[in-house]
Write an enzyme that holds these catalytic residues in place. Structure first.
Site, short mmCIF file in Angstrom:
data_model
loop_
_atom_site.label_atom_id
_atom_site.label_comp_id
_atom_site.label_asym_id
_atom_site.label_seq_id
_atom_site.Cartn_x
_atom_site.Cartn_y
_atom_site.Cartn_z
N THR A 44 0.88 -1.17 0.00
CA THR A 44 0.00 0.00 0.00
C THR A 44 0.91 1.22 0.00
OG1 THR A 44 -1.72 -1.19 1.18
CG2 THR A 44 -1.81 1.22 1.25
N PHE A 96 -8.33 2.74 -5.49
CA PHE A 96 -9.43 1.84 -5.13
C PHE A 96 -9.27 1.37 -3.69
CE2 PHE A 96 -12.88 -0.74 -6.99
CZ PHE A 96 -13.10 -1.62 -5.96
N LYS A 97 -8.04 1.00 -3.31
CA LYS A 97 -7.81 0.54 -1.94
C LYS A 97 -8.11 1.66 -0.94
CE LYS A 97 -5.29 -1.56 1.59
NZ LYS A 97 -4.10 -2.17 2.05
N MET A 98 -7.68 2.88 -1.25
CA MET A 98 -7.93 4.01 -0.35
C MET A 98 -9.43 4.21 -0.16
SD MET A 98 -6.61 7.97 -0.64
CE MET A 98 -7.38 8.16 -2.24
#
Length: 185
Positions: free
Chosen positions: A102, A176-178
């Site tokens: 990340t 997208f992860k955030m």
């Protein structure tokens, strides 16, 4: 008549910590040959005890068809994937690099661009699901990069997770992860 099974691609794996080690074991269970590099010599010794092929420098993992990294932060990833002191100068054209750390979206984009100049394919593919997900190969993986690179990587990605999501162009895996983390929070 002998049936010739297609050989699985080889994988160089960078980062064998709490998330990386179970991911490595899952890849090996699926029949991949994996060479592992970790900066911490204590981790390297543990790998050898678990019969996992450990190497002592980045150059030794560079010759694989896939390179996967999962590192603590943006600074670590940038130090591994740079043209001066990192792995970049050892990678061959056509190699697929999948960074599962990340990190910042802008850093993922810059790393990807510098690799693409050398004809090395790159996916930013951060994961969600924690150590439990890594142990059970049930991670959610959010991928940014070229769609054809994503498709070429599906066998590898499916060995690590259950929810494989193509998010779009380079950097979008991180975005997208955030968004996912904000919604979960």
């Amino acid at each position: 008549m002998r049936i010739n099974k297609k050989l699985k691609p080889t994988i160089g794996f960078i980062g064998a910590g709490n998330m990386g080690l179970p991911m490595i074991k899952n890849l090996m269970k699926k029949g991949f040959q994996v060479k592992v590099y970790d900066v911490n010599p204590k981790i390297t010794k543990k790998l050898e005890k678990d019969n996992i092929k450990a190497v002592n420098n980045l150059r030794a993992v560079a010759s694989n068809q896939f390179i996967i990294s999962i590192l603590p932060d943006t600074q670590n990833v940038e130090s591994v994937f740079n043209n001066d002191t990192g792995i970049n100068s050892y990678l061959k054209p056509g190699t697929i690099v999948i960074d599962m750390s990340t990190i910042s979206s802008s850093s993922a984009i810059e790393i990807g661009k510098s690799l693409q100049i050398k004809q090395i394919e790159f996916l930013d593919a951060p994961v969600s699901g924690g150590v439990k997900g890594a142990l059970n190969a049930s991670l959610s993986i959010m991928i940014g990069g070229k769609k054809e690179t994503y498709k070429k990587s599906l066998d590898v990605l499916n060995s690590l997770g259950e929810n494989i999501i193509y998010a779009g162009r380079l950097g979008m895996g991180q975005v997208f992860k955030m968004c996912n983390q904000i919604m979960v929070g």
